[in-house]
Scaffold this active site. Structure first.
Site, PDB file in Angstrom:
ATOM      1  N   ARG A  81       0.841  -1.194   0.000  1.00  0.00           N
ATOM      2  CA  ARG A  81       0.000   0.000   0.000  1.00  0.00           C
ATOM      3  C   ARG A  81       0.875   1.243   0.000  1.00  0.00           C
ATOM      4  O   ARG A  81       1.928   1.283   0.626  1.00  0.00           O
ATOM      5  CB  ARG A  81      -0.906   0.008   1.231  1.00  0.00           C
ATOM      6  CG  ARG A  81      -2.257  -0.622   0.938  1.00  0.00           C
ATOM      7  CD  ARG A  81      -3.031   0.170  -0.130  1.00  0.00           C
ATOM      8  NE  ARG A  81      -4.266  -0.450  -0.551  1.00  0.00           N
ATOM      9  CZ  ARG A  81      -4.408  -1.313  -1.563  1.00  0.00           C
ATOM     10  NH1 ARG A  81      -3.376  -1.695  -2.267  1.00  0.00           N
ATOM     11  NH2 ARG A  81      -5.597  -1.795  -1.881  1.00  0.00           N
TER      12      ARG A  81
ATOM     13  N   GLU B  61      -2.938   8.672  -4.896  1.00  0.00           N
ATOM     14  CA  GLU B  61      -3.216   8.064  -6.203  1.00  0.00           C
ATOM     15  C   GLU B  61      -4.357   8.817  -6.870  1.00  0.00           C
ATOM     16  O   GLU B  61      -5.362   9.111  -6.194  1.00  0.00           O
ATOM     17  CB  GLU B  61      -3.569   6.586  -6.037  1.00  0.00           C
ATOM     18  CG  GLU B  61      -2.403   5.784  -5.487  1.00  0.00           C
ATOM     19  CD  GLU B  61      -2.680   4.272  -5.378  1.00  0.00           C
ATOM     20  OE1 GLU B  61      -3.699   3.809  -5.908  1.00  0.00           O
ATOM     21  OE2 GLU B  61      -1.864   3.580  -4.756  1.00  0.00           O
TER      22      GLU B  61
ATOM     23  N   HIS C 295      -0.974   1.263 -10.073  1.00  0.00           N
ATOM     24  CA  HIS C 295      -1.786   0.348  -9.250  1.00  0.00           C
ATOM     25  C   HIS C 295      -2.433  -0.732 -10.128  1.00  0.00           C
ATOM     26  O   HIS C 295      -3.636  -0.987 -10.038  1.00  0.00           O
ATOM     27  CB  HIS C 295      -2.853   1.114  -8.458  1.00  0.00           C
ATOM     28  CG  HIS C 295      -3.331   0.367  -7.244  1.00  0.00           C
ATOM     29  ND1 HIS C 295      -3.676   0.972  -6.067  1.00  0.00           N
ATOM     30  CD2 HIS C 295      -3.526  -0.963  -7.037  1.00  0.00           C
ATOM     31  CE1 HIS C 295      -4.080   0.072  -5.181  1.00  0.00           C
ATOM     32  NE2 HIS C 295      -3.995  -1.129  -5.753  1.00  0.00           N
TER      33      HIS C 295
HETATM   34  N1  NAI Z   1      -0.878  -3.595  -5.718  1.00  0.00           N
HETATM   35  C1  NAI Z   1      -2.099  -4.129  -5.776  1.00  0.00           C
HETATM   36  O1  NAI Z   1      -2.814  -4.022  -6.760  1.00  0.00           O
HETATM   37  C2  NAI Z   1      -2.633  -4.909  -4.614  1.00  0.00           C
HETATM   38  C3  NAI Z   1      -2.161  -4.704  -3.345  1.00  0.00           C
HETATM   39  N2  NAI Z   1      -2.653  -5.436  -2.317  1.00  0.00           N
HETATM   40  C4  NAI Z   1      -2.132  -5.125  -0.984  1.00  0.00           C
HETATM   41  O2  NAI Z   1      -1.288  -6.167  -0.558  1.00  0.00           O
HETATM   42  C5  NAI Z   1      -1.565  -6.446   0.801  1.00  0.00           C
HETATM   43  C6  NAI Z   1      -1.192  -7.881   1.115  1.00  0.00           C
HETATM   44  O3  NAI Z   1      -2.073  -8.749   0.397  1.00  0.00           O
HETATM   45  P1  NAI Z   1      -2.051 -10.335   0.694  1.00  0.00           P
HETATM   46  O4  NAI Z   1      -0.658 -10.834   0.647  1.00  0.00           O
HETATM   47  O5  NAI Z   1      -3.082 -10.950  -0.176  1.00  0.00           O
HETATM   48  O6  NAI Z   1      -2.552 -10.304   2.213  1.00  0.00           O
HETATM   49  P2  NAI Z   1      -2.243 -11.325   3.379  1.00  0.00           P
HETATM   50  O7  NAI Z   1      -3.151 -10.937   4.484  1.00  0.00           O
HETATM   51  O8  NAI Z   1      -2.242 -12.717   2.863  1.00  0.00           O
HETATM   52  O9  NAI Z   1      -0.719 -10.972   3.793  1.00  0.00           O
HETATM   53  C7  NAI Z   1      -0.338  -9.813   4.464  1.00  0.00           C
HETATM   54  C8  NAI Z   1       0.812 -10.202   5.391  1.00  0.00           C
HETATM   55  O10 NAI Z   1       1.351  -8.995   5.943  1.00  0.00           O
HETATM   56  C9  NAI Z   1       1.596  -9.251   7.313  1.00  0.00           C
HETATM   57  N3  NAI Z   1       1.659  -8.005   8.061  1.00  0.00           N
HETATM   58  C10 NAI Z   1       0.655  -7.338   8.693  1.00  0.00           C
HETATM   59  N4  NAI Z   1       1.167  -6.242   9.315  1.00  0.00           N
HETATM   60  C11 NAI Z   1       2.497  -6.230   9.033  1.00  0.00           C
HETATM   61  C12 NAI Z   1       3.563  -5.375   9.389  1.00  0.00           C
HETATM   62  N5  NAI Z   1       3.371  -4.314  10.210  1.00  0.00           N
HETATM   63  N6  NAI Z   1       4.808  -5.658   8.947  1.00  0.00           N
HETATM   64  C13 NAI Z   1       5.039  -6.763   8.177  1.00  0.00           C
HETATM   65  N7  NAI Z   1       4.061  -7.626   7.813  1.00  0.00           N
HETATM   66  C14 NAI Z   1       2.822  -7.357   8.241  1.00  0.00           C
HETATM   67  C15 NAI Z   1       0.457 -10.148   7.756  1.00  0.00           C
HETATM   68  O11 NAI Z   1       0.769 -10.825   8.957  1.00  0.00           O
HETATM   69  C16 NAI Z   1       0.353 -11.076   6.555  1.00  0.00           C
HETATM   70  O12 NAI Z   1       1.200 -12.205   6.673  1.00  0.00           O
HETATM   71  C17 NAI Z   1      -3.079  -6.129   0.961  1.00  0.00           C
HETATM   72  O13 NAI Z   1      -3.395  -5.786   2.288  1.00  0.00           O
HETATM   73  C18 NAI Z   1      -3.273  -4.976   0.016  1.00  0.00           C
HETATM   74  O14 NAI Z   1      -3.111  -3.747   0.717  1.00  0.00           O
HETATM   75  C19 NAI Z   1      -3.561  -6.440  -2.491  1.00  0.00           C
HETATM   76  C20 NAI Z   1      -4.057  -6.690  -3.727  1.00  0.00           C
HETATM   77  C21 NAI Z   1      -3.693  -5.914  -4.880  1.00  0.00           C
HETATM   78  O1  3PY Z   2      -8.160  -5.372  -3.206  1.00  0.00           O
HETATM   79  C1  3PY Z   2      -7.179  -4.594  -3.108  1.00  0.00           C
HETATM   80  O2  3PY Z   2      -6.750  -4.231  -2.012  1.00  0.00           O
HETATM   81  C2  3PY Z   2      -6.485  -4.088  -4.301  1.00  0.00           C
HETATM   82  O3  3PY Z   2      -5.497  -3.378  -4.216  1.00  0.00           O
HETATM   83  C3  3PY Z   2      -7.011  -4.482  -5.630  1.00  0.00           C
HETATM   84  O4  3PY Z   2      -6.143  -4.079  -6.646  1.00  0.00           O
END
Ligand code: NAI
Ligand code: 3PY
Length: 335
Positions: free
Chosen positions: A248, A277, A296
């Site tokens: 993020r 953004e 993004h």
């Molecule tokens: N660039 C994009 O288009 C997208 C970005 N995202 C972002 O990616 C993030 C992660 O997605 P996933 O891997 O699917 O989620 P997830 O929930 O599987 O993994 C997130 C990991 O980060 C860890 N975490 C939480 N707080 C933390 C901290 N302070 N320091 C280090 N690690 C920490 C959690 O324990 C977890 O293991 C989402 O929350 C979203 O904000 C998600 C989808 C699309």
């Molecule tokens: O679901 C989310 O958080 C995304 O960033 C999708 O791109």
């Protein structure tokens, strides 16, 4: 059983959801006032719930967010409410990890530089004229070929946030021969692919950054991660390290990143997400040749919509059968 969907989904998606709970009363609410009026007696809510909707819910047990990220979603009353909150994390892992490896390969092989040089019709190796090899001149020329590239099997990658995305990034980096470590808020709960050197807790962050040739942020935006990559943390990176953020935007303080890039205290950066953004056209980040900026789009893929629908259908089926839901959110992380 009463289930509300808001914002409204298209007829196909509604039919798929309905087929998972045909006996339920379904309300596909177009307007927020329609959703608000439907809240008394609702058991489950799919979509974007507001404080006004929650205030009218008298027996809500489940809320399903349509997004993975929750920073614009969670509010104090929802965090305090006994309902279970689920999100759509885990749908993007392989897709976003491919994009991360795209950035890594650009930096390792200077591909982003050569894309720019093609536009300028410049036939010039990275490293300048002295790095040009005359392939007609026989043995010895290969000595000049070690310039300005990174050999991935000798490179290290540190992943911040070893969840769905972070683990897929790690899996690909390992396949390219890289050495991989991670840090996570809950190092004991994560399931890193075999071959990952170690996963530490948050107190290992600065050491990880100093160790990494590529540092990849795949963590969520929470109060703890907001502004985490400030000038102090960025100072832990080496001048040869590339920073990648697909988590993020709020995690990296862009003014501090720009200052670090100007000072040459990191090698470059690839960002998919930003504090603001869209990134404004006048932002200084656009001017760095060692920075890759994508709008993004790391999660864009034809498979994501299919997975999104399948996850929602699966969770509806689980909810009506009283089975454990997928992607339960730890609300305490946010407040
Ligand atoms: N660039 C994009 O288009 C997208 C970005 N995202 C972002 O990616 C993030 C992660 O997605 P996933 O891997 O699917 O989620 P997830 O929930 O599987 O993994 C997130 C990991 O980060 C860890 N975490 C939480 N707080 C933390 C901290 N302070 N320091 C280090 N690690 C920490 C959690 O324990 C977890 O293991 C989402 O929350 C979203 O904000 C998600 C989808 C699309
Ligand atoms: O679901 C989310 O958080 C995304 O960033 C999708 O791109």
């Amino acid at each position: 059983m009463k289930l509300v969907v808001h914002p409204a989904v298209d007829a196909d998606r509604l039919e798929a959801l309905r087929s998972a709970a045909p006996e339920a009363e379904w309300i596909n609410a177009v307007s927020s006032s329609e959703a608000q009026a439907a809240m008394p007696g609702v058991d489950g809510f799919l979509g974007k719930i507001t404080p006004a909707m929650l205030a009218r819910a008298d027996r809500l047990r489940w809320v399903q967010s349509f997004t993975a990220s929750l920073e614009h979603y969670l509010f104090p009353a929802l965090a305090a409410h006994p309902c279970v909150l689920t999100n759509t994390r885990g749908l993007f892992g392989d897709v976003i990890a491919d994009q991360v490896m795209g950035y890594v390969l650009c930096f390792a092989r200077n591909l982003h530089t050569y894309v720019e040089r093609r536009i300028e019709r410049r036939y010039e190796p990275e490293g300048g004229e002295s790095a040009r090899v005359d392939f007609a001149s026989g043995p010895g020329v290969v000595n000049a070929m070690d310039r300005a590239t990174i050999y991935l099997p000798r490179a290290t990658m540190g992943v911040i946030g070893m969840g769905g995305i972070g683990c897929e990034v790690a899996r690909r980096a390992l396949a390219f021969g890289m050495t991989v470590r991670g840090v996570d808020r809950f190092p004991d709960r994560v399931s890193p692919p075999s071959g990952v050197d170690r996963v530490d807790g948050l107190n290992g962050l600065e050491d990880l950054l100093t160790w990494s040739d590529f540092a990849v942020i795949a963590a969520p935006h929470t109060p703890e991660t907001e502004g985490l990559f400030d000038a102090k943390i960025l100072a832990a990176l080496r001048p040869s390290t590339y920073l990648i953020n697909v988590g993020r935007g709020a995690i990296v303080v862009l003014d501090a990143l720009v200052a670090a890039l100007r000072a040459g205290s990191l090698a470059g950066a690839a960002l998919d997400v930003y504090e603001v953004e869209p990134l404004p056209p006048g932002h200084p980040l656009w001017s760095f040749p060692n920075v890759i900026l994508t709008p993004h789009t790391a999660g864009y893929s034809p498979v994501v919509a299919e997975r999104h629908r399948a996850l929602l259908v699966d969770n509806v089926r689980r909810f009506v059968r009283n089975e454990p839901l997928l992607n339960v959110v730890d609300k305490a992380l946010w407040f």
